[in-house]
Design a protein around this motif. Structure first.
Motif, PDB file in Angstrom:
ATOM      1  N   GLY A  68       8.370  13.647  43.837  1.00 10.70           N
ATOM      2  CA  GLY A  68       7.747  13.860  44.895  1.00 10.70           C
ATOM      3  C   GLY A  68       7.773  12.608  45.740  1.00 10.70           C
ATOM      4  N   ASN A  69       7.058  12.491  46.897  1.00 12.10           N
ATOM      5  CA  ASN A  69       6.876  11.377  47.735  1.00 12.10           C
ATOM      6  C   ASN A  69       6.161  10.331  47.126  1.00 12.10           C
ATOM      7  N   VAL A  70       5.281  10.875  46.167  1.00 13.36           N
ATOM      8  CA  VAL A  70       4.396   9.498  45.705  1.00 13.36           C
ATOM      9  C   VAL A  70       5.385   8.953  44.685  1.00 13.36           C
ATOM     10  N   ALA A  71       6.130   9.582  44.004  1.00 12.71           N
ATOM     11  CA  ALA A  71       6.981   8.825  43.081  1.00 12.71           C
ATOM     12  C   ALA A  71       7.982   7.828  43.653  1.00 12.71           C
ATOM     13  N   VAL A  72       8.493   8.248  45.056  1.00 13.46           N
ATOM     14  CA  VAL A  72       9.461   7.500  45.543  1.00 13.46           C
ATOM     15  C   VAL A  72       8.529   6.359  46.294  1.00 13.46           C
ATOM     16  N   VAL A 130       5.599   2.470  32.847  1.00  7.65           N
ATOM     17  CA  VAL A 130       5.746   4.052  32.959  1.00  7.65           C
ATOM     18  C   VAL A 130       4.801   4.369  33.973  1.00  7.65           C
ATOM     19  N   VAL A 131       5.342   4.964  35.222  1.00  8.25           N
ATOM     20  CA  VAL A 131       4.374   5.429  36.252  1.00  8.25           C
ATOM     21  C   VAL A 131       4.525   6.724  36.200  1.00  8.25           C
ATOM     22  N   LEU A 132       3.419   7.457  36.218  1.00 10.27           N
ATOM     23  CA  LEU A 132       3.131   8.640  36.385  1.00 10.27           C
ATOM     24  C   LEU A 132       2.792   9.430  37.684  1.00 10.27           C
ATOM     25  N   ALA A 133       3.800   9.985  38.242  1.00  7.48           N
ATOM     26  CA  ALA A 133       3.553  10.731  39.619  1.00  7.48           C
ATOM     27  C   ALA A 133       3.883  12.124  39.364  1.00  7.48           C
ATOM     28  N   ALA A 169       0.460   6.967  39.207  1.00 10.37           N
ATOM     29  CA  ALA A 169       0.951   6.366  40.370  1.00 10.37           C
ATOM     30  C   ALA A 169      -0.061   6.231  41.449  1.00 10.37           C
ATOM     31  N   TYR A 170      -1.114   7.066  41.338  1.00 14.01           N
ATOM     32  CA  TYR A 170      -2.317   6.955  42.283  1.00 14.01           C
ATOM     33  C   TYR A 170      -2.929   5.566  41.948  1.00 14.01           C
ATOM     34  N   ALA A 171      -3.130   5.085  40.576  1.00 11.71           N
ATOM     35  CA  ALA A 171      -3.839   3.676  40.494  1.00 11.71           C
ATOM     36  C   ALA A 171      -2.789   2.826  40.993  1.00 11.71           C
ATOM     37  N   PHE A 172      -1.567   2.956  40.754  1.00 16.93           N
ATOM     38  CA  PHE A 172      -0.536   1.691  40.730  1.00 16.93           C
ATOM     39  C   PHE A 172      -0.695   1.623  42.487  1.00 16.93           C
ATOM     40  N   GLY A 210      -3.135   5.111  49.266  1.00 15.97           N
ATOM     41  CA  GLY A 210      -1.925   5.998  48.856  1.00 15.97           C
ATOM     42  C   GLY A 210      -0.399   5.690  49.517  1.00 15.97           C
ATOM     43  N   ILE A 211      -0.421   5.496  50.708  1.00 17.23           N
ATOM     44  CA  ILE A 211       0.834   5.160  51.667  1.00 17.23           C
ATOM     45  C   ILE A 211       1.207   3.555  51.388  1.00 17.23           C
TER      46      ILE A 211
END
Lengths: 464, 398
Positions: A286-290, A384-387, A250-253, A178-179
């Motif tokens: 959220g942080n994941v989007a960033v 398009v990234v879904l977060a 976003a997770y897969a990305f 993730g990070i």
């Protein structure tokens, strides 16, 4: 009082061409100068701000006396993932928030100092965990993320036999998958994780409980089970066209982008998104989007926009992360809620967004976004990234039907011990707290380890 | 790998070398108990006296020397011996030895005459004290009554008084605490050895005047418009106490308890290397609290681990053979300053130091980078001493 020291960062635009760590860490003279800013106050508020209660003045004193190894060991006593957390903790909102030195000038750069000590220790090798007398008791840990690893090490160093199951090929969980590596280099993570596993923790990769191994089998085979499964399932949004090519979670990305070397990363990226990134729109706040936005910039996106349905003030992402993204050229647009992914030839070409306004506060205490009635807006996008956040992994949790869960699906626990509603089953981390920080997960893993030991002592006394 | 921090001093085993010095830190049993709980191996209770000795303290009694933004790099005190006489201290000793049988409890004493010294020793021995320290060395207040450094500045008085104490001490070792305020400390150390005393504690504070209130023309600490000379302690005096310990270690074959500015584990290592077997701390603990024992023991342990040594004993005296008469230093060794231009920040403080305090060997180029003229450089190391950049200037053999 001397000014707070700041570490060098990779320069722009070089930093956008690499997944290398942006923060270069304090130099030796900076670390000594910064340690000299700590006034070693009594009953230090920084310690209370740390979820795992690191003896912060203690390790800073050791740094100021150039005992870097002693500093690192003191940190490690409280936090087995001290090098990781030094990089990913929101220290401004935790330890540094209460820093007494702020009353004189600025807070001490605690996270930078922690990182300095941990890097020094890593350069010379982390001292192996001392072997404890085996108790003969067996614990299964589900999930090799921060909660699971922290729990495993605490149990192992007390002599319990520990086996960690993870659905991924490598240990680390959200820290690895993730990070992004520009915030947490994989070699830092690997060294710390390897050190934990080298204490004699058995790691079973590619094994999902509930799918590859039954929960009932675990409960039969082990004396106790810890669930640190995290939030592995992307929350599914209700957007038309979410199945279009070019739309990705976003997770897969981030998972694909997290592959350590260039070739493996390219391959992994091709597997999840079959086209160049082009114009990227990240949906979420959220942080994941960033993280996804800044990662997209590094992987060659033409432009990156974060679209959030509330305003900046309500973004769950940490302020410093948002500033970091803007510094890198990420555009932020607010009060837009995705309605439909627009497509041409089966590929994403944009997102139609409903314009929102802020209405009365919702249950979270933030103003609820409501449609403003203005005409929709279209943002051009090739990717398009879904977060929208993550949900618990149901294949794991539903394999234990008697497990009490909250309304939002999180595992309910006893806050003293981490015990769940099922005897002998404990839990901690994101699947309990809904997703907060790595250090919070560590603290919950450690708490559960203590809970598990007390439980085992009550049902299966350690062999003498 | 675990290392052994324990060490024997004057026949007594200490779990680690760290001892709280006779001072405000050790003026009652409750404080010492907390220090023991924190990890200190030993304490020397604040200097006590017979009941008839009048002790009247003045306040304020402390004044720190601040340097730039660092507080209390040195400390002056005009404190005296404890107001608590032997009747109270013997109770403290009993209480502490009962609660902490594994810790070492020392007691510091001072007397005006033979009878006082011997009474103090007998009563403390009876109370179960582990060792006795005699202050022949307090530089302020007490000398006005013929006590303190008045004794330690005179070899004959030192030997005679120490003999009285030794006569009375039938069971426990006696350490004589000496003053640095003498021209020939080895001479005093020899007098201590001749007396039959078991050990030397070095050093007491250095007589000083820490500063003057320049608005009111009164030195610090200001006691109702006046002040007095005091005793100087803390990190600032470490180089003096380190020299004293080394001199004594080379002069006599006696166990030395070092004290005077020990602040960090590095200081501790240095004193051990210069021949100390026991380390007393006061000012650093007064400033940062008893908790500093953790930094001291941890730093010392890691250092020993790094050196591949199994215990503290191995360190004692290792630096002594490397301290020689000035005339025995090599005249053939010709180091030269090497400046790392990669890390140089062009502050040119090396240039200034070399121009005005050295041999004009450093020149600046048009980019303000310093260059060493090796013909002119004598290798004095002033440039390396002032350079603010980590390891930027090194003195290397030619």
């Amino acid at each position: 009082m001397a000014a707070r020291q700041t570490p060098d960062t990779l320069d722009m635009p070089v930093r956008l061409s690499t997944m290398e760590e942006v923060d270069r860490g304090l130099k030796p003279h900076q670390a000594l100068a910064e340690a000299g800013r700590c006034i070693f106050c009594h009953d230090a508020p920084c310690v209370k701000g740390c979820p795992v209660g690191i003896d912060i003045p203690g390790f800073i004193r050791r740094i100021s006396q150039r005992n870097m190894v002693g500093a690192a060991r003191l940190i490690r006593q409280a936090n087995p993932l001290g090098a990781v957390c030094a990089r990913v903790c929101p220290s401004e909102a935790q330890c540094e928030k209460g820093c007494t030195s702020a009353g004189l000038s600025e807070p001490v750069a605690i996270a930078c100092l922690q990182r300095y000590a941990m890097d020094q220790e890593m350069a010379r090798g982390i001292r192996p965990v001392a072997a404890a007398e085996p108790t003969g008791r067996k614990v299964a840990v589900i999930g090799a993320g921060p909660a699971g690893l922290a729990c495993s090490l605490a149990l192992r160093s007390a002599g319990e036999s520990v086996t960690v199951y993870d659905s991924s090929p490598q240990p680390g969980g959200v820290m690895r998958y993730g990070i992004p590596s520009y915030r947490l280099p994989r070699e830092v993570l690997s060294r710390e994780v390897d050190w934990i596993l080298s204490a004699g923790v058995r790691f079973v990769p590619n094994t999902e409980i509930g799918r590859d191994v039954g929960m009932a089998d675990l409960l039969r085979e082990y004396d106790a089970v810890f669930i640190g499964a995290g939030l592995g399932a992307p929350a599914v949004p209700r957007i038309q066209g979410a199945g279009t090519a070019g739309v990705i979670s976003a997770y897969a990305f981030l998972r694909a982008a997290g592959e350590p070397d260039g070739n493996a990363r390219e391959q992994a990226m091709r597997a999840v998104i079959a086209q160049p990134l082009g114009r990227v729109v990240v949906l979420g706040g959220g942080n994941v989007a960033v993280d996804a936005a800044c990662t997209a910039l590094r992987l060659g996106a033409e432009s990156v926009t974060i679209a959030y349905r509330r305003t900046r003030g309500e973004m769950p992402a940490w302020a410093e992360e948002i500033e970091f993204a803007e510094e890198e050229g990420v555009k932020l647009v607010f009060l837009l809620s995705p309605a439909e992914v627009l497509q041409a030839d089966g590929k994403a070409r944009g997102v139609r967004m409903t314009r929102m306004r802020l209405a009365e506060d919702d249950a979270s205490g933030r103003p609820r976004p409501a449609p403003s009635g203005e005409p929709d807006e279209t943002i051009g996008a090739d990717t398009v990234v879904l977060a929208f956040g993550q949900a618990p992994n149901e294949s794991i949790l539903s394999s234990l039907p008697s497990l009490a869960r909250s309304e939002s699906g999180m595992i309910e626990i006893d806050v003293e011990t981490g015990a769940t509603s099922v005897a002998g089953v404990f839990a901690g981390g994101d699947a309990v707290n809904g997703g907060t920080t790595v250090v919070q997960a560590v603290s919950e893993g450690l708490r559960a380890a203590a809970g598990i030991r007390a439980y085992l002592d009550s049902v299966t006394p350690a062999r003498d | 790998m675990s290392v052994d921090l324990s060490i024997k001093f004057a026949g007594i085993k200490f779990e680690n070398p760290f001892t709280l010095a006779a001072s405000p830190c050790t003026d009652n049993a409750e404080m010492v108990a907390r220090a023991f709980d924190a990890g200190w191996a030993a304490a020397v209770l604040k200097t006590t006296s017979v009941e008839e000795e009048v002790v009247e303290l003045v306040y304020p009694m402390m004044a720190g020397l601040d340097f730039e933004d660092k507080k209390v790099i040195g400390l002056q005190n005009i404190d005296l011996i404890s107001e608590r006489h032997i009747d109270q201290v013997e109770k403290d000793v009993r209480e502490l030895k009962k609660a902490y049988p594994g810790k070492v409890v020392g007691a510091s004493i001072m007397g005006q005459k033979k009878e006082h010294w011997q009474t103090l020793v007998r009563r403390l021995e009876a109370a179960g004290v582990d060792f006795i320290e005699c202050s022949f060395s307090c530089p302020h207040g007490m000398p006005e009554r013929g006590m303190g450094s008045t004794i330690g500045q005179d070899a004959e008085l030192t030997e005679r008084t120490a003999r009285w104490v030794k006569e009375a001490a039938t069971r426990v070792p006696v350490s004589i605490k000496v003053t640095p305020l003498v021209a020939d400390l080895p001479h005093i150390a020899c007098a201590v050895q001749k007396s039959g005393a078991d050990a030397i504690t070095a050093i007491n504070t250095v007589k000083c005047l820490i500063g003057v209130d320049i608005d009111n023309f009164v030195p610090y600490p200001v006691v109702d418009g006046k002040s007095s000379y005091g005793g100087y302690s803390g990190a600032a005096i470490k180089p003096i106490s380190l020299r004293c310990v080394a001199e004594i270690a080379k002069a006599v074959d006696m166990p030395i308890s070092a004290t005077g500015g020990i602040t960090t584990w590095r200081d501790a290592v240095e004193f051990l290397l210069c021949g100390a077997r026991n380390l007393q701390v006061c000012t650093a603990a007064m400033k940062h609290g008893f908790r500093i024992i953790e930094d001291l023991t941890d730093g010392l342990s890691v250092y020993l681990e790094d050196k591949g040594m199994s215990g503290v004993e191995e360190l004692v005296g290792l630096a002594l053979p490397n301290i020689v008469e000035h005339s025995h230093l090599s005249r053939e060794y010709k180091p030269v300053s090497k400046i790392n231009l990669e890390t140089c920040v062009k502050c040119d403080v090396c240039y200034i130091a070399c121009q005005d305090g050295g041999h004009q060997a450093i020149t600046l180029d048009e980019k303000r980078l310093p260059h060493v003229d090796e013909e002119k450089c004598v290798g004095c190391a002033m440039c390396a001493s002032v350079c603010p950049v980590f390891e930027c200037i090194q003195m290397a053999p030619r």
